[in-house]
Scaffold this active site. Structure first.
Site, PDB file in Angstrom:
ATOM      1  N   TYR A 117       0.815  -1.252   0.001  1.00 42.36           N
ATOM      2  CA  TYR A 117       0.038  -0.047  -0.026  1.00 42.36           C
ATOM      3  C   TYR A 117       0.940   1.116  -0.026  1.00 42.36           C
ATOM      4  O   TYR A 117       1.637   1.479   0.917  1.00 42.36           O
ATOM      5  CB  TYR A 117      -0.918   0.036   1.215  1.00 42.36           C
ATOM      6  CG  TYR A 117      -1.960   0.950   1.173  1.00 42.36           C
ATOM      7  CD1 TYR A 117      -3.418   0.422   0.723  1.00 42.36           C
ATOM      8  CD2 TYR A 117      -1.984   2.208   1.590  1.00 42.36           C
ATOM      9  CE1 TYR A 117      -4.422   1.328   0.550  1.00 42.36           C
ATOM     10  CE2 TYR A 117      -3.097   3.003   1.682  1.00 42.36           C
ATOM     11  CZ  TYR A 117      -4.259   2.513   1.093  1.00 42.36           C
ATOM     12  OH  TYR A 117      -5.273   3.347   1.019  1.00 42.36           O
ATOM     13  N   TYR A 166      -5.787   5.340  -6.981  1.00 40.13           N
ATOM     14  CA  TYR A 166      -5.966   5.261  -5.567  1.00 40.13           C
ATOM     15  C   TYR A 166      -7.497   4.765  -5.460  1.00 40.13           C
ATOM     16  O   TYR A 166      -8.162   5.676  -5.501  1.00 40.13           O
ATOM     17  CB  TYR A 166      -5.688   6.734  -4.937  1.00 40.13           C
ATOM     18  CG  TYR A 166      -5.987   6.927  -3.408  1.00 40.13           C
ATOM     19  CD1 TYR A 166      -5.173   6.104  -2.517  1.00 40.13           C
ATOM     20  CD2 TYR A 166      -7.131   7.593  -3.152  1.00 40.13           C
ATOM     21  CE1 TYR A 166      -5.489   6.227  -1.046  1.00 40.13           C
ATOM     22  CE2 TYR A 166      -7.466   7.662  -1.520  1.00 40.13           C
ATOM     23  CZ  TYR A 166      -6.473   6.864  -0.780  1.00 40.13           C
ATOM     24  OH  TYR A 166      -7.018   6.866   0.844  1.00 40.13           O
TER      25      TYR A 166
END
Lengths: 379, 305
Positions: free
Chosen positions: A288, A332
């Site tokens: 991430y 995102y």
């Protein structure tokens, strides 16, 4: 090893202005993921999403032809929820409370409410008070909270911001070859990273992930049923959540040393324990990347390298990371697109395929209570 | 009018003339060359150009624009198209103008006595752009400059016509407010009386911050407030640049302060330029007023390093 597998992935286009509602994005992603499996909407009996998602399970179900639901669950803590949605689904199917569970996340995060704009006030709940300690001093954006950790990280190991640049350059190199990525065809150099403007020093613009409108969905079922479907099962070899002692949401400044990610350490220990695997067994890591420093800290917490050595590891290219381009390069989607890339690597269908990738580590938002997965080929 | 409508109208001016048949107000002359060179602090040109003869001087190429400027009386000779473009931008609120950059190509030297003529075209009008000055449109004109009818140079000039951004000093009263509930009200009451209060567990003795209704070490709900000395060091820090935050002027520094009592808190770092802050720098507590709110901040001391 859980006896559950991911059997379908589906996403909308990743844009800066979808022109549609968040519910429409969620429904499109769910339809696409179901089409990928060959299952019908009526086969779904469970749904999982983020507490932050604005499209309730029942609304998505109504808009996609999904009927009765026997399991619905939501996970908190922003992007930290990503891999935990799959964990919830795997728990449900292995416990027998659901047969087919859809996990989804969709938002107009660029054209609608932008997280990067920061917060100006919060209601006086426990969460509001925890975040509120920084507000009157102007520490109120995700980048500012990450920068406090990043400064400490550089200090602890005597590093410069160039180590963050290696993450940005690596992600954008993969994104440049990924037609689904917003930054398709637009690689980046270390010099361009170093020349980008300060956002919250020591973080530059190119250390902060982009903002995106879009949706991503995943379908989970039992391994036995997965073997009857059209795609090869992607086995959920291990799934874990983690919160550290003294855990905060992005403001973990007060316990231990903020140059590390103790919640990621919790997830790492669980995943290695439950899978029987270790860093050397991982073919691809999808980490991430809301902010570049967190990728380095995750590599270190998972034991791919020693403390302070993450930048060197990324620069060396010996461990393929974020082969979809990451959130910096592709989109995102609160980490859900990273899980989809893990699935593609195990299936052998990534645009940046790592030959023979059989085991993929995927992580969720860090700096908050987080989660992780190890995905593996069947058999 | 929407942004898209305006952009479409502006783009329609691309390729149209800005000046037709312009004439330099004076021929190229030695006095202007001398004034320009003195103002720029550069030596003047030779008074004679080899092969051309005595009494003829060559103007520095960078003077190209000098010979077409219209003086203090304002622009003359602009086409109706250019005036319409400016009026359109005025109506859209883009009433301010600033020259941003210029590119020149020199094709033939300009010499004293040369008669200057020129024509300009609107080369491009940008989409709406937001700059530190304000939001507006860049207009690029391309001027062909002739000496005695012969093309001597090309002068590409870009201006920003914009709606000025509101600029004013940040008022501390506009800062985001603390988030206060029953669990931490005692801290902010202390601040109002210029006391920095941390909690101490009366079961295990551990001192803690931020304020919580229980001890993270032993779990006890029993605690007392104790006043911190206000001495500490910078444990980490951030220099904030973007986005703009009400009540602050960027760049500003926010510190993670480790107090002498061993607990940490977020606060403003004052009294030191952001670029000079270092981890380990000693700091001392002060109180500042932001509107009706007292805030604890920390002054950094460079000599203590």
């Amino acid at each position: 090893m859980t006896a559950a597998a991911i059997v379908g992935i589906g996403a909308t286009a990743f844009t800066k202005d979808s022109g549609r509602s968040e519910l429409a994005l969620a429904a499109e992603a769910v339809r696409a993921a179901l089409a990928d499996t060959g299952l019908a909407p009526g086969d779904v009996d469970g749904m999982v999403t983020f507490t932050m998602d604005t499209s309730p399970e029942i609304a998505v179900a109504r808009a996609t032809g999904i009927g009765e639901l026997a399991f619905f669950s939501r996970v908190h803590y922003g992007g930290g929820a990503a891999c935990a949605t799959v964990q919830q689904a795997a728990l449900a199917v292995t416990a027998g409370v659901a047969d087919v569970v859809v996990c989804y996340r969709a938002f107009n995060e660029r054209s609608g409410r932008r997280f990067g704009a920061g917060v100006r006030g919060r209601e006086p709940s426990a969460e509001g008070v925890a975040l509120g300690w920084g507000l009157p001093f102007g520490l109120l954006t995700p980048a500012s909270w990450a920068a406090m950790h990043a400064r400490r990280y550089l200090h602890m190991y005597g590093l410069t911001t160039e180590v963050f640049g290696h993450v940005a350059v690596t992600d954008r190199r993969y994104a440049a070859r990924n037609p689904a990525a917003y930054f398709h065809g637009r690689p980046l150099t270390l010099a361009e990273h170093a020349a980008s403007r300060w956002i919250a020093e020591p973080l530059r613009l190119l250390d902060c992930c982009q903002e995106t409108d879009g949706g991503q969905a995943l379908v989970v079922t039992s391994l036995a049923r997965a073997r009857t479907l059209r795609r090869p099962p992607v086995v959920i070899a291990a799934a874990a959540q983690g919160a550290a002692r003294g855990q905060e949401q992005m403001t973990g400044f007060y316990e231990g040393d903020p140059g590390g990610l103790p919640e990621t350490g919790v997830v790492a220990r669980r995943l290695w324990r439950d899978s029987g695997l270790g860093p050397a067994d991982v073919d691809v890591a999808v980490l991430y990347d809301h902010f570049t420093p967190y990728v380095l800290m995750q590599l270190e917490e998972f034991g791919f390298c020693g403390p302070g050595e993450g930048g060197g590891l990324v620069a060396s290219g010996t461990l393929p990371i974020n082969t979809h381009g990451g959130q910096l390069g592709e989109a995102y989607l609160h980490g859900m697109n990273g899980i989809a890339e893990g699935v593609r690597q195990v299936r052998g269908t990534s645009v940046n395929q790592v030959p023979g990738a059989g085991r993929v580590l995927v992580t969720a938002g860090s700096g908050v209570p987080t989660s992780g997965l190890i995905l593996a080929a069947d058999g | 009018m929407t942004v898209a409508d305006l952009s479409a109208q502006l783009t329609a001016y691309e390729g149209r003339s800005a000046v037709l048949g312009g004439r330099g107000r004076d021929p190229v002359d030695a006095a202007m060359i001398r004034h320009w060179c003195e103002a720029m602090g550069v030596p003047g040109p030779d008074p004679a150009v080899p092969g051309v003869g005595p009494g003829v001087a060559e103007a520095p190429p960078a003077m190209l624009q000098v010979w077409i400027m219209s003086g203090l009386s304002g622009a003359v000779g602009r086409t109706a198209a250019y005036e319409e473009l400016v009026a359109l931008l005025d109506r859209a609120g883009c009433t301010a103008v600033v020259a941003t950059d210029c590119e020149q190509e020199y094709l033939r030297p300009l010499r004293t006595g040369d008669e200057i003529t020129f024509d300009a075209v609107i080369e491009s009008v940008s989409p709406r752009k937001t700059t530190a000055l304000g939001t507006g449109h860049f207009i690029t004109t391309r001027t062909e400059i002739r000496a005695n009818g012969e093309l001597a140079g090309i002068h590409r000039f870009r201006v920003l016509r914009y709606a000025p951004a509101r600029t004013r000093t940040a008022s501390p009263a506009e800062r985001p407010r603390p988030v206060i509930n029953r669990d931490n009200a005692g801290f902010w009451e202390g601040v109002a009386g210029h006391r920095l209060l941390i909690q101490r567990c009366t079961a295990c003795g551990r001192q803690r911050f931020p304020w919580l209704p229980g001890c993270g070490e032993c779990g006890s709900p029993l605690w007392e407030a104790v006043e911190a000395s206000g001495e500490g060091v910078v444990f980490s820090y951030v220099v904030m640049h973007h986005p703009p935050v009400p009540g602050f002027e960027a760049p500003y520094a926010v510190g993670l302060i480790e107090l002498a009592e061993g607990v940490r808190m977020i606060s403003s770092l004052v009294g030191v330029a952001p670029a000079r802050i270092r981890i380990g720098m000693p700091v001392a507590l002060e109180f500042v007023r932001a509107g009706d709110q007292e805030l604890p901040v920390f002054r950094a001391y460079e000599e203590g390093l």
